[in-house]
Design a protein around this motif. Sequence first.
Motif, mmCIF file in Angstrom:
data_model
loop_
_atom_site.group_PDB
_atom_site.id
_atom_site.type_symbol
_atom_site.label_atom_id
_atom_site.label_comp_id
_atom_site.label_asym_id
_atom_site.label_seq_id
_atom_site.Cartn_x
_atom_site.Cartn_y
_atom_site.Cartn_z
ATOM 1 N N LEU A 75 0.819 -1.218 0.000
ATOM 2 C CA LEU A 75 0.000 0.000 0.000
ATOM 3 C C LEU A 75 0.851 1.265 0.000
ATOM 4 O O LEU A 75 0.540 2.235 -0.704
ATOM 5 C CB LEU A 75 -0.916 0.008 1.230
ATOM 6 C CG LEU A 75 -2.377 -0.359 0.977
ATOM 7 C CD1 LEU A 75 -2.470 -1.680 0.247
ATOM 8 C CD2 LEU A 75 -3.169 -0.378 2.263
ATOM 9 N N ARG A 107 3.833 1.682 -1.145
ATOM 10 C CA ARG A 107 4.451 1.896 -2.443
ATOM 11 C C ARG A 107 3.412 2.286 -3.496
ATOM 12 O O ARG A 107 3.685 3.106 -4.366
ATOM 13 C CB ARG A 107 5.213 0.657 -2.881
ATOM 14 C CG ARG A 107 6.039 0.966 -4.084
ATOM 15 C CD ARG A 107 7.084 -0.037 -4.438
ATOM 16 N NE ARG A 107 7.275 0.027 -5.873
ATOM 17 C CZ ARG A 107 8.076 0.897 -6.485
ATOM 18 N NH1 ARG A 107 8.795 1.742 -5.782
ATOM 19 N NH2 ARG A 107 8.155 0.925 -7.789
ATOM 20 N N ALA A 108 2.230 1.697 -3.396
ATOM 21 C CA ALA A 108 1.162 2.046 -4.341
ATOM 22 C C ALA A 108 0.808 3.520 -4.214
ATOM 23 O O ALA A 108 0.632 4.224 -5.205
ATOM 24 C CB ALA A 108 -0.064 1.175 -4.101
ATOM 25 N N ALA A 109 0.703 3.980 -2.968
ATOM 26 C CA ALA A 109 0.325 5.374 -2.736
ATOM 27 C C ALA A 109 1.528 6.300 -2.822
ATOM 28 O O ALA A 109 1.374 7.522 -2.783
ATOM 29 C CB ALA A 109 -0.326 5.505 -1.361
ATOM 30 N N ASP A 110 2.699 5.720 -2.932
ATOM 31 C CA ASP A 110 3.942 6.492 -2.889
ATOM 32 C C ASP A 110 3.976 7.367 -1.638
ATOM 33 O O ASP A 110 4.329 8.543 -1.682
ATOM 34 C CB ASP A 110 4.068 7.353 -4.157
ATOM 35 C CG ASP A 110 5.501 7.796 -4.399
ATOM 36 O OD1 ASP A 110 6.395 7.246 -3.742
ATOM 37 O OD2 ASP A 110 5.721 8.696 -5.231
#
Lengths: 176, 176
Positions: free
Chosen positions: A152, A154-157
């Motif tokens: 999550l 990394r997905a949302a940075d």
Amino acid sequence: MLPQLGEVFRTHGYEGASLTLITAATGLGKGSLYHLFPGGKAQMAKEVLAEIDQWFEREVFAPLRDSADAQAGIGQMFKATDVYFRSGRRVCLVGVFALGAARDEFADAVHGYFDRWREALASALERAGHARGEAKELSEDIVAGIQGALVLARAADDPKVFSRTLARLKRRAGGR
Amino acid sequence: MLPQLGEVFRTHGYEGASLTLITAATGLGKGSLYHLFPGGKAQMAKEVLAEIDQWFEREVFAPLRDSADAQAGIGQMFKATDVYFRSGRRVCLVGVFALGAARDEFADAVHGYFDRWREALASALERAGHARGEAKELSEDIVAGIQGALVLARAADDPKVFSRTLARLKRRAGGR
DNA sequence: AATTCATTGTACCGATCGGTACAGACAGAG
DNA sequence: CTCTGTCTGTACCGATCGGTACAATGAATT
């Protein structure tokens, strides 16, 4: 140079880590690379996985299993985890391998890493006062929660997703 | 043939999904492939991501947001999730993309998928009686827990890890 | 029957893949 | 200085990469 090697696998996955990327990241030419790792990419990955395993064994699994104060061992796990994953800015190489096609070639290392983590954590939770079954469940929740939080974040940075989730997992484990 | 296309990306990642694998999985030659997707692999991935987004919007996000009975919406989410991920035998394509180098090229789709999932779930949890802040936290835990359980299940090559974790997450969400 | 146009298989492109061969650089030992 | 054995840069290998060009196909329209 195993750490730099690991960073390439972490960022690009096993298949994506081309020798060009590897030579760039390590500064080593193909000559040196294949002198050091006659087994090629597969051996590089294997040694990186082994080094990661050693690090976790020393900094995470052993404290969980052996700490006289179980709760302190659990605290050490969360601290080491936060450091290792750079508070959510870094991803789990073993997790990346697990999701990809590389899992089968490195099945033992991938399986062992998560299983021993879960097992060591369950042991600490049990010594910290949880019932056996409850400790097993909670340990699965926590290891899964950490991996999911990395996805999550990394997905949302946004590393804060990881920090927040880690803090809540720590609370559930009885940490202060 | 978007589903078959998706399965290739899911199994091999974006970089690992070679045109050879794609033609084999879809039965389509390069001619047809590039006629259907003039934008090449990138367009294929984009359309696959869009199709997945639609499916989740319809089967998961919308029920979470719109169900008159919030608890029923949450139940539908867990049911749909279990079906979609084949009870742990299948991996999350968006999660795979998120961890890899493909995240940047498909940042919007990757970010949107998880964010809307978390948001819709938080809304349902709040309507189901949780306090606003608590609902936000729980929604993050649950979405992360699902992703982490997929990683663990695949690492252990044991779908039951996913089923168990999903059941516990459901309980925490107030499901019976 | 002639024409149109979407669809497809195939040959081909330059670039890059993982890996090998090998000649030279280099330090330490005698 | 010579020899030895460890390192390393470079040229090269066949295979495969993503992508393009194009001619043949086939169904529908006129």
